[in-house]
Design an enzyme around this catalytic site. Structure first.
Site, mmCIF file in Angstrom:
data_model
loop_
_atom_site.group_PDB
_atom_site.id
_atom_site.type_symbol
_atom_site.label_atom_id
_atom_site.label_comp_id
_atom_site.label_asym_id
_atom_site.label_seq_id
_atom_site.Cartn_x
_atom_site.Cartn_y
_atom_site.Cartn_z
ATOM 1 N N THR A 53 2.263 -8.604 -7.695
ATOM 2 C CA THR A 53 2.867 -7.909 -8.828
ATOM 3 C C THR A 53 4.269 -7.453 -8.424
ATOM 4 O O THR A 53 4.560 -7.286 -7.236
ATOM 5 C CB THR A 53 1.988 -6.731 -9.292
ATOM 6 O OG1 THR A 53 1.763 -5.861 -8.191
ATOM 7 C CG2 THR A 53 0.647 -7.240 -9.827
ATOM 8 N N THR A 55 6.541 -4.691 -8.432
ATOM 9 C CA THR A 55 6.881 -3.557 -7.570
ATOM 10 C C THR A 55 6.178 -3.666 -6.225
ATOM 11 O O THR A 55 6.764 -3.373 -5.176
ATOM 12 C CB THR A 55 6.540 -2.222 -8.258
ATOM 13 O OG1 THR A 55 7.257 -2.145 -9.487
ATOM 14 C CG2 THR A 55 6.890 -1.027 -7.393
ATOM 15 N N CYS A 56 4.935 -4.114 -6.248
ATOM 16 C CA CYS A 56 4.159 -4.242 -5.013
ATOM 17 C C CYS A 56 4.820 -5.243 -4.058
ATOM 18 O O CYS A 56 4.929 -4.990 -2.856
ATOM 19 C CB CYS A 56 2.740 -4.681 -5.329
ATOM 20 S SG CYS A 56 1.878 -3.581 -6.481
ATOM 21 N N SER A 57 5.263 -6.379 -4.584
ATOM 22 C CA SER A 57 5.845 -7.442 -3.760
ATOM 23 C C SER A 57 7.294 -7.181 -3.376
ATOM 24 O O SER A 57 7.726 -7.550 -2.286
ATOM 25 C CB SER A 57 5.774 -8.781 -4.504
ATOM 26 O OG SER A 57 4.441 -9.204 -4.623
#
Length: 168
Positions: A53, A55-57
């Site tokens: 996703t 923001t996560c990545s």
């Protein structure tokens, strides 16, 4: 009810895709009891809604990679990324993020662990079902010493910089 600082982590299991076979760990997905993994260790944990996703990545995992040495210098034994994905996805994402050997990419496939923490979230409106809230915490021998839970849609307190700063 959300877990609080000073409380012991609940019983639970997390899975990890093991790249290299070793004593007690076969190649592929292995399941571990959280109590066994945390015994006698100081662990920086960050939870997030999902592998790959945006923001996560782009921010969450890269920030912990960037500050891994800072965390270790402050006594952290391991860094965990926990997400409601399967161990295959977490392993592939970890390889893509170049996190192998730095961050343990741990799968909470059925969201059982994040539910037991009270840190689950309903992402059904995005077609993702039950997921983890975005958070970070410091665990010392199974006890929560720091806990930073994001407000929905935010990325302000669960980043690596905040946790490093809390370690003094």
């Amino acid at each position: 009810m959300t877990i609080k600082i000073g409380e012991h982590l609940p019983e639970g299991k997390l899975a990890e895709f093991i790249e290299v076979e070793s004593a007690g760990c076969t190649l592929g997905p292995n399941t571990f009891a959280v109590a066994d993994l945390t015994k006698g260790k100081k662990i920086a944990v960050f939870g997030l809604p999902g592998a790959y996703t945006p923001t996560c990545s782009a921010q969450h995992v890269p920030g912990y990679l960037k500050h891994a040495a800072d965390l270790k210098a402050k006594g952290v034994d391991e860094i965990w990324c926990v997400s409601v994905n399967d161990a295959f996805v977490m392993g592939a994402w970890g390889r893509e993020q170049k996190a192998t050997g730095v961050i343990r990419m741990l799968a909470d496939g059925n969201a059982d662990f994040c539910k037991s923490l009270g840190l689950d979230a309903d992402f059904s409106k995005f077609g993702m079902g039950t997921r983890s809230q975005r958070y970070s915490m410091l665990i010392d021998d199974g006890v929560v010493k720091q806990l930073n839970v994001e407000q929905a849609g935010k990325f302000e307190v669960s980043n690596a910089e905040t946790l490093v700063g809390q370690l003094g």
